[in-house]
Write an enzyme that holds these catalytic residues in place. Sequence first.
Site, PDB file in Angstrom:
ATOM      1  N   TYR A 138       0.810  -1.212   0.000  1.00  0.00           N
ATOM      2  CA  TYR A 138       0.000   0.000   0.000  1.00  0.00           C
ATOM      3  C   TYR A 138       0.853   1.276   0.000  1.00  0.00           C
ATOM      4  CZ  TYR A 138      -3.938  -3.068   1.133  1.00  0.00           C
ATOM      5  OH  TYR A 138      -4.891  -4.055   1.114  1.00  0.00           O
ATOM      6  N   LYS A 189       6.187 -13.790   6.269  1.00  0.00           N
ATOM      7  CA  LYS A 189       6.265 -14.687   5.117  1.00  0.00           C
ATOM      8  C   LYS A 189       7.701 -14.676   4.609  1.00  0.00           C
ATOM      9  CE  LYS A 189       4.456 -17.573   2.187  1.00  0.00           C
ATOM     10  NZ  LYS A 189       4.179 -18.958   2.627  1.00  0.00           N
ATOM     11  N   ASP A 222       0.360 -18.075   6.066  1.00  0.00           N
ATOM     12  CA  ASP A 222      -0.527 -19.164   5.664  1.00  0.00           C
ATOM     13  C   ASP A 222      -0.846 -20.075   6.837  1.00  0.00           C
ATOM     14  OD1 ASP A 222       2.220 -19.531   5.443  1.00  0.00           O
ATOM     15  OD2 ASP A 222       2.076 -21.123   3.961  1.00  0.00           O
ATOM     16  N   ASP A 246      -4.651  -7.027   6.541  1.00  0.00           N
ATOM     17  CA  ASP A 246      -5.911  -6.706   5.883  1.00  0.00           C
ATOM     18  C   ASP A 246      -6.713  -7.983   5.650  1.00  0.00           C
ATOM     19  OD1 ASP A 246      -7.897  -5.293   4.599  1.00  0.00           O
ATOM     20  OD2 ASP A 246      -6.754  -4.915   2.782  1.00  0.00           O
ATOM     21  N   ASP A 250     -10.152  -9.678   8.179  1.00  0.00           N
ATOM     22  CA  ASP A 250     -11.466 -10.075   7.659  1.00  0.00           C
ATOM     23  C   ASP A 250     -11.801 -11.496   8.081  1.00  0.00           C
ATOM     24  OD1 ASP A 250     -11.722  -7.631   6.479  1.00  0.00           O
ATOM     25  OD2 ASP A 250     -12.021  -8.366   4.446  1.00  0.00           O
TER      26      ASP A 250
END
Length: 358
Positions: A138, A189, A222, A246, A250
């Site tokens: 972003y 990651k 993951d 982000d 959710d």
Amino acid sequence: MKSYKIAAIPGDGIGGEVVAAGLEVLEALAARDGDFTLDTSHFDWGSERYGRTGRLMPEGGAEELRAFDAIFFGAVGAPDVPDHLTLWGLRLAICQPLDQFANVRPTRVLPGIESPLRRVSGPELDWVIVRENSEGEYAGQGGRSHQGLPIEVATEVSIFTRAGVERIMRYAFELARSRPRKLLTVVTKSNAQRYGMVLWDEVAAEVAKDFPDVTWDKMLVDAMTVRMTLKPGSLDTIVATNLHADILSDLAAALAGSIGIAPTANINPDRDIPSMFEPIHGSAFDITGKGIANPIATFWTASMMLEHLGEDRAAAALMNAVEQVTADTSLHTPDLGGEATTRKVTDAMLAAISGRNE
């Protein structure tokens, strides 16, 4: 008596409906307590304005917001405007110039709401996700070349700076320290992203040395989805990159029962610059105008705003009202499997507030 200047930006879709409900409840709370007032200014920034003027917000809009104590934001996004234009033209056009680098997303199972997870009744899922809010994918670095040709190239550069990573890690460790369990999970990651995410890991380990009282661990993003689903009680405070958090937040909202109850705060810890508070759920044009949008996320968001402003007693009273309302399943909106309307839930909140629910 303190007076707080609030910039209300309803934005798009159901944003107008839930922000109106949130302001109504905030005004009732201020009137009840009598020790603070809200001086609210309304801004028509959003996709309708884009259709009229070609801009979602006026040039210099972010600078105009510096005069306020907090920003109360609804949603951005419309079916007839590409999502990248609305996101970069409004929400990020506010967050980035005001350096609201910490996006804070609490998640827990509220009374009366059922988690889709088996054997989770409530206490097992009580998290705060800290999302780095200024870097990563972003940051806005990248571009497109040779558009429309077979050799077209698009690049999206994920940015990680030592200063940016360190400040979000310190924020997350301090938040973890303030919570009873003093437990932090750093999401990464670095097995695949061997530069930016390795820096992320290294800085996390360095910052951890300054917080010996905080227990911390590291989790690949993951594997984190599995842990959130199968071992929710093993988590408490979580810090992740802009993109990873982000997505994970959710998932967290869904595991807590509905994205319609999930709040957000975009924080700049410097109190001279306003922070922005918004529900996670977005503009939800599929239910806009039907009067069934769940305002709970906005009420919870309003509580976070009051806490940030230093009105801890009012913030607690507002959350007590939220829990009192969600405990009554007849007040659940369709996203929670009920039939209640936005108006009915808001009226119940007003009644709970007038009942002095401290």
